[in-house]
Design a protein around this motif. Structure first.
Motif, mmCIF file in Angstrom:
data_model
loop_
_atom_site.group_PDB
_atom_site.id
_atom_site.type_symbol
_atom_site.label_atom_id
_atom_site.label_comp_id
_atom_site.label_asym_id
_atom_site.label_seq_id
_atom_site.Cartn_x
_atom_site.Cartn_y
_atom_site.Cartn_z
ATOM 1 N N GLU A 156 -18.749 9.601 15.006
ATOM 2 C CA GLU A 156 -18.848 9.114 13.630
ATOM 3 C C GLU A 156 -19.407 7.697 13.596
ATOM 4 O O GLU A 156 -20.115 7.318 12.660
ATOM 5 N N VAL A 157 -19.081 6.912 14.621
ATOM 6 C CA VAL A 157 -19.563 5.532 14.684
ATOM 7 C C VAL A 157 -21.056 5.492 14.981
ATOM 8 O O VAL A 157 -21.822 4.772 14.328
ATOM 9 N N LEU A 158 -21.477 6.288 15.964
ATOM 10 C CA LEU A 158 -22.855 6.226 16.441
ATOM 11 C C LEU A 158 -23.800 7.158 15.697
ATOM 12 O O LEU A 158 -25.019 7.055 15.856
ATOM 13 N N MET A 165 -17.586 -5.802 22.722
ATOM 14 C CA MET A 165 -18.849 -5.237 22.252
ATOM 15 C C MET A 165 -19.888 -6.303 21.939
ATOM 16 O O MET A 165 -21.091 -6.059 22.068
ATOM 17 N N LEU A 166 -19.446 -7.491 21.539
ATOM 18 C CA LEU A 166 -20.389 -8.504 21.068
ATOM 19 C C LEU A 166 -20.516 -9.715 21.984
ATOM 20 O O LEU A 166 -21.540 -10.394 21.977
ATOM 21 N N LEU A 212 -22.064 -2.237 16.220
ATOM 22 C CA LEU A 212 -23.317 -1.571 16.564
ATOM 23 C C LEU A 212 -24.475 -2.191 15.791
ATOM 24 O O LEU A 212 -25.540 -2.475 16.354
ATOM 25 N N ASP A 213 -24.275 -2.406 14.491
ATOM 26 C CA ASP A 213 -25.310 -3.022 13.668
ATOM 27 C C ASP A 213 -25.576 -4.464 14.115
ATOM 28 O O ASP A 213 -26.722 -4.923 14.146
ATOM 29 N N THR A 230 -27.641 -0.502 26.377
ATOM 30 C CA THR A 230 -28.138 -0.372 25.017
ATOM 31 C C THR A 230 -26.950 -0.543 24.065
ATOM 32 O O THR A 230 -25.789 -0.359 24.465
ATOM 33 N N PRO A 231 -27.196 -0.920 22.795
ATOM 34 C CA PRO A 231 -26.084 -1.054 21.858
ATOM 35 C C PRO A 231 -25.213 0.200 21.788
ATOM 36 O O PRO A 231 -23.975 0.108 21.775
ATOM 37 N N ALA A 232 -25.828 1.376 21.765
ATOM 38 C CA ALA A 232 -25.054 2.619 21.668
ATOM 39 C C ALA A 232 -24.217 2.830 22.926
ATOM 40 O O ALA A 232 -23.053 3.252 22.844
#
Length: 304
Positions: free
Chosen positions: A157-159, A37-38, A82-83, A135-137
């Motif tokens: 729940e995460v998004l 993800m990162l 995500l943040d 996109t991040p999402a």
């Protein structure tokens, strides 16, 4: 008979140890997910550490009420990622030179469980670069569902979106990744092309090197503003060939060590025994199409 305060302290310590053990049991898979993800191991470890802190801060009764700690930790890690992705994009706009995701060895023997997890489920630089365009999402939805099979209800729940919206995000990301990834080259063929490139490079001859590079080959070098690196991509067979030969002339004592990476065969470049760069490649099955040169020391610690 022990005092009640001592018993309470012992119980609290036992509960904390159990909570820590719960996180450690899932740390490998969490770091592997966060890395996708990162894009860097350091940020992935920071995200998992933050999830760890949030788990420990829960009251024992709250932890006991969580039926699936692994799922809870994955969701929290996903939210943290995500943040982080939002702020990471802003940081990369001011990054000195070109930014590349951190390459990870496909075979590590230093015993670190997080790195071992990444080694077992290594991903290519090519894939991580495609994920950077999402996109991040989309990226979080894609990684959680497509790679780690997290249900859309939990991704919601995460998004902070509906399961249906998360399904659409993952589908859009999957389509984008498939379109940008192109046809997969068998790993054995990839390695043969890279071996031919290495042999051509060893000759020091421009014509030999040109023959193993695609006409539109691109070389990207990431120094992070810490060490010297090409500030912009080097494009075209002639420019890339001359850049590589020039680099070899400037570093005549450099040792090139073959290493298996998430991209297949690559090379670790050592100067006086110290890792100076890791070079990975993409091929079309016939010639080298992309050269990724990681020189940023902060992204080389897995190779030391």
């Amino acid at each position: 008979m022990r005092p009640r305060t001592e018993i309470a302290m012992t119980d609290a310590a036992t509960q904390t140890d159990a909570a820590i053990g719960e996180v450690d049991a899932h740390r490998r898979i969490l770091v592997a997910a966060a890395h996708r993800m990162l894009g860097t191991l350091a940020e992935a470890e920071d995200a998992v550490q933050e999830a760890f802190v949030r788990w420990i801060r829960l009251h024992p009764s709250e932890r006991a009420a969580i039926a699936n700690p692994a799922g809870w930790l994955m969701r929290v890690t996903g939210r943290i990622c995500l943040d982080t992705l939002g702020s990471a994009r802003a940081r990369r706009e001011t990054y000195v030179g070109e930014w590349l995701p951190e390459p990870v060895p496909a075979d590590l023997s230093n015993g670190d469980p997080a790195e071992a997890a990444l080694a077992a489920e290594s991903v290519s630089t090519a894939l991580l670069l495609v994920l950077e365009t999402l996109t991040p999402a989309e990226r979080v939805a894609f990684v959680l569902h497509e790679v780690f099979a997290v249900p859309f209800g939990e991704i919601a729940e995460v998004l902070g979106r509906s399961p249906a919206a998360c399904r659409q995000l993952a589908a859009s990301a999957r389509l984008h990744v498939g379109r940008r990834s192109g046809a997969a080259v068998p790993r054995s063929r990839h390695d043969e092309v890279v071996a031919a490139f290495a042999a051509a490079s060893a000759t020091g001859r421009l014509d030999a090197l040109v023959r193993v590079l695609a006409p539109d080959v691109v070389l990207v070098s990431d120094g992070g503003g810490v060490v010297s690196a090409a500030r912009r991509p080097v494009r075209g067979v002639d420019h890339v060939a001359r850049f590589l030969l020039g680099l070899a002339r400037k570093q005549p004592t450099a040792a090139y060590e073959p290493m298996v990476t998430g991209d297949g065969l690559g090379f670790v470049i050592r100067l006086n025994g110290t890792v100076a760069a890791v070079v990975t490649f993409a091929t079309d099955g016939e010639r080298i199409t992309d050269v990724w040169m990681m020189r940023n020391p902060g992204k080389l610690r897995a190779w030391v």
